[in-house]
Design a protein around this motif. Structure first.
Motif, PDB file in Angstrom:
ATOM      1  N   UNK A 149      36.565  43.367  42.040  1.00 44.74           N
ATOM      2  CA  UNK A 149      38.014  43.217  41.953  1.00 44.74           C
ATOM      3  C   UNK A 149      38.499  42.087  42.833  1.00 44.74           C
ATOM      4  N   UNK A 150      39.727  41.660  42.575  1.00 46.17           N
ATOM      5  CA  UNK A 150      40.430  40.723  43.449  1.00 46.17           C
ATOM      6  C   UNK A 150      41.419  41.529  44.279  1.00 46.17           C
ATOM      7  N   UNK A 151      41.614  41.082  45.526  1.00 45.06           N
ATOM      8  CA  UNK A 151      42.573  41.742  46.406  1.00 45.06           C
ATOM      9  C   UNK A 151      43.198  40.716  47.339  1.00 45.06           C
ATOM     10  N   UNK A 152      44.335  41.057  47.922  1.00 45.62           N
ATOM     11  CA  UNK A 152      44.958  40.141  48.872  1.00 45.62           C
ATOM     12  C   UNK A 152      44.346  40.314  50.263  1.00 45.62           C
ATOM     13  N   UNK A 153      44.163  39.219  50.975  1.00 41.57           N
ATOM     14  CA  UNK A 153      43.731  39.339  52.367  1.00 41.57           C
ATOM     15  C   UNK A 153      44.918  39.734  53.248  1.00 41.57           C
ATOM     16  N   UNK A 154      46.132  39.459  52.762  1.00 38.51           N
ATOM     17  CA  UNK A 154      47.352  39.857  53.465  1.00 38.51           C
ATOM     18  C   UNK A 154      48.287  40.512  52.456  1.00 38.51           C
TER      19      UNK A 154
ATOM     20  N   UNK B 252      43.211  36.553  47.028  1.00 41.89           N
ATOM     21  CA  UNK B 252      42.338  35.536  47.620  1.00 41.89           C
ATOM     22  C   UNK B 252      41.043  36.107  48.191  1.00 41.89           C
ATOM     23  N   UNK B 253      40.720  37.320  47.785  1.00 42.28           N
ATOM     24  CA  UNK B 253      39.480  37.921  48.277  1.00 42.28           C
ATOM     25  C   UNK B 253      38.816  38.692  47.141  1.00 42.28           C
ATOM     26  N   UNK B 254      37.504  38.528  47.015  1.00 39.27           N
ATOM     27  CA  UNK B 254      36.724  39.258  46.021  1.00 39.27           C
ATOM     28  C   UNK B 254      36.145  40.483  46.692  1.00 39.27           C
ATOM     29  N   UNK B 255      36.404  41.644  46.109  1.00 43.29           N
ATOM     30  CA  UNK B 255      35.873  42.893  46.636  1.00 43.29           C
ATOM     31  C   UNK B 255      34.936  43.525  45.633  1.00 43.29           C
ATOM     32  N   UNK B 256      34.136  44.453  46.108  1.00 39.25           N
ATOM     33  CA  UNK B 256      33.206  45.129  45.231  1.00 39.25           C
ATOM     34  C   UNK B 256      32.961  46.552  45.662  1.00 39.25           C
TER      35      UNK B 256
ATOM     36  N   UNK C 174      38.297  43.258  37.937  1.00 35.98           N
ATOM     37  CA  UNK C 174      37.810  42.127  37.144  1.00 35.98           C
ATOM     38  C   UNK C 174      36.698  42.522  36.181  1.00 35.98           C
ATOM     39  N   UNK C 175      35.700  43.268  36.716  1.00 34.05           N
ATOM     40  CA  UNK C 175      34.470  43.556  35.975  1.00 34.05           C
ATOM     41  C   UNK C 175      33.970  44.947  36.363  1.00 34.05           C
ATOM     42  N   UNK C 176      33.468  45.644  35.369  1.00 32.54           N
ATOM     43  CA  UNK C 176      32.762  46.899  35.607  1.00 32.54           C
ATOM     44  C   UNK C 176      31.282  46.648  35.297  1.00 32.54           C
ATOM     45  N   UNK C 177      30.421  47.246  36.062  1.00 34.40           N
ATOM     46  CA  UNK C 177      28.960  47.150  35.864  1.00 34.40           C
ATOM     47  C   UNK C 177      28.455  45.707  35.982  1.00 34.40           C
ATOM     48  N   UNK C 178      28.985  44.971  36.926  1.00 37.76           N
ATOM     49  CA  UNK C 178      28.527  43.587  37.158  1.00 37.76           C
ATOM     50  C   UNK C 178      27.082  43.608  37.638  1.00 37.76           C
ATOM     51  N   UNK C 179      26.364  42.548  37.289  1.00 35.95           N
ATOM     52  CA  UNK C 179      24.971  42.439  37.705  1.00 35.95           C
ATOM     53  C   UNK C 179      24.824  42.247  39.201  1.00 35.95           C
ATOM     54  N   UNK C 180      25.643  41.405  39.786  1.00 35.29           N
ATOM     55  CA  UNK C 180      25.570  41.131  41.219  1.00 35.29           C
ATOM     56  C   UNK C 180      26.910  40.574  41.680  1.00 35.29           C
ATOM     57  N   UNK C 181      27.150  40.702  42.961  1.00 38.03           N
ATOM     58  CA  UNK C 181      28.359  40.128  43.555  1.00 38.03           C
ATOM     59  C   UNK C 181      28.017  38.721  44.041  1.00 38.03           C
ATOM     60  N   UNK C 182      28.764  37.720  43.580  1.00 35.97           N
ATOM     61  CA  UNK C 182      28.433  36.343  43.983  1.00 35.97           C
ATOM     62  C   UNK C 182      28.654  36.122  45.484  1.00 35.97           C
ATOM     63  N   UNK C 183      27.780  35.321  46.053  1.00 32.59           N
ATOM     64  CA  UNK C 183      27.909  35.006  47.491  1.00 32.59           C
ATOM     65  C   UNK C 183      28.980  33.961  47.732  1.00 32.59           C
ATOM     66  N   UNK C 184      29.068  33.015  46.854  1.00 29.75           N
ATOM     67  CA  UNK C 184      30.032  31.921  47.000  1.00 29.75           C
ATOM     68  C   UNK C 184      31.128  32.055  45.960  1.00 29.75           C
ATOM     69  N   UNK C 185      32.144  32.801  46.279  1.00 28.04           N
ATOM     70  CA  UNK C 185      33.298  32.948  45.387  1.00 28.04           C
ATOM     71  C   UNK C 185      34.544  32.844  46.248  1.00 28.04           C
TER      72      UNK C 185
END
Length: 183
Positions: free
Chosen positions: A87-92, A76-80, A126-137
């Motif tokens: 990547x996706x990760x758990x908040x708990x 439930x959390x997007x990390x970079x 999720x992604x390697x070499x992404x252009x940007x990390x989205x603000x609203x995800x």
């Protein structure tokens, strides 16, 4: 794939329906970069690196001796990180996850396999070499974890492919044992 050594890791495989839902969500964000293929989505428990293929049966027996309960992992959390890694990760963190990884790592270390013993950082790339990390995800994926797998990583002309060399179910109804973390 060379037959004398294999590049190995133990991981939680992402179920097909969960992987497809994650990829649909990810692709809708327009991240660019190099997305990880749905069939390669996983959460690494222990990276073994290059290992002699002669140790394969030993590793399979080691994994078969592990008993742990199934659990739900909520991503439930997007990390970079650096170089556009997302990547996706758990908040708990569910307590079953570090217990399973810890027991696996403890047994691998006892068998003489050198591992990175830093604390588990549970994530699904999720992604390697992404252009940007989205603000609203706002990810929210429930991942029922029911087994773990020993994979070999193979480079192919189409990219990396993970070949399952054994999988072990988690045991429903099993109480969570008190695993000792690796030293």
């Amino acid at each position: 794939m060379p037959t004398d050594t294999l590049r190995l890791f133990f991981a939680l495989p992402c179920q097909r329906d969960t992987a497809e839902a994650i990829c649909t969500w990810r692709d809708g964000l327009g991240l660019g970069g190099k997305p990880v293929a749905a069939e390669n989505l996983h959460l690494t428990l222990a990276f073994l690196g290059q290992q002699p293929s002669a140790r394969l049966e030993e590793l399979q027996l080691l994994a078969a001796a592990i008993e742990a309960p199934p659990f739900e992992l909520r991503l439930d959390r997007l990390g970079g990180g650096r170089q556009g890694l997302l990547w996706l990760e758990p908040s708990r963190m569910p307590e079953e996850l570090p217990a399973l990884a810890g027991e696996l790592q403890r047994r691998l270390l006892a068998s003489g396999i050198a591992l990175d013993t830093r604390p588990l950082r549970a994530h699904l790339t999720l992604v390697r070499h992404a252009g940007a990390r989205p603000r609203e995800a706002h990810p929210d994926f429930a991942w029922p974890v029911e087994r773990f797998v020993l994979y070999a990583s193979e480079n192919t002309p189409r990219g990396v492919r993970y070949l399952g060399l054994g999988n072990w179910p988690l045991v429903p109804g099993l109480r969570l044992p008190r695993f000792r973390p690796p030293h």
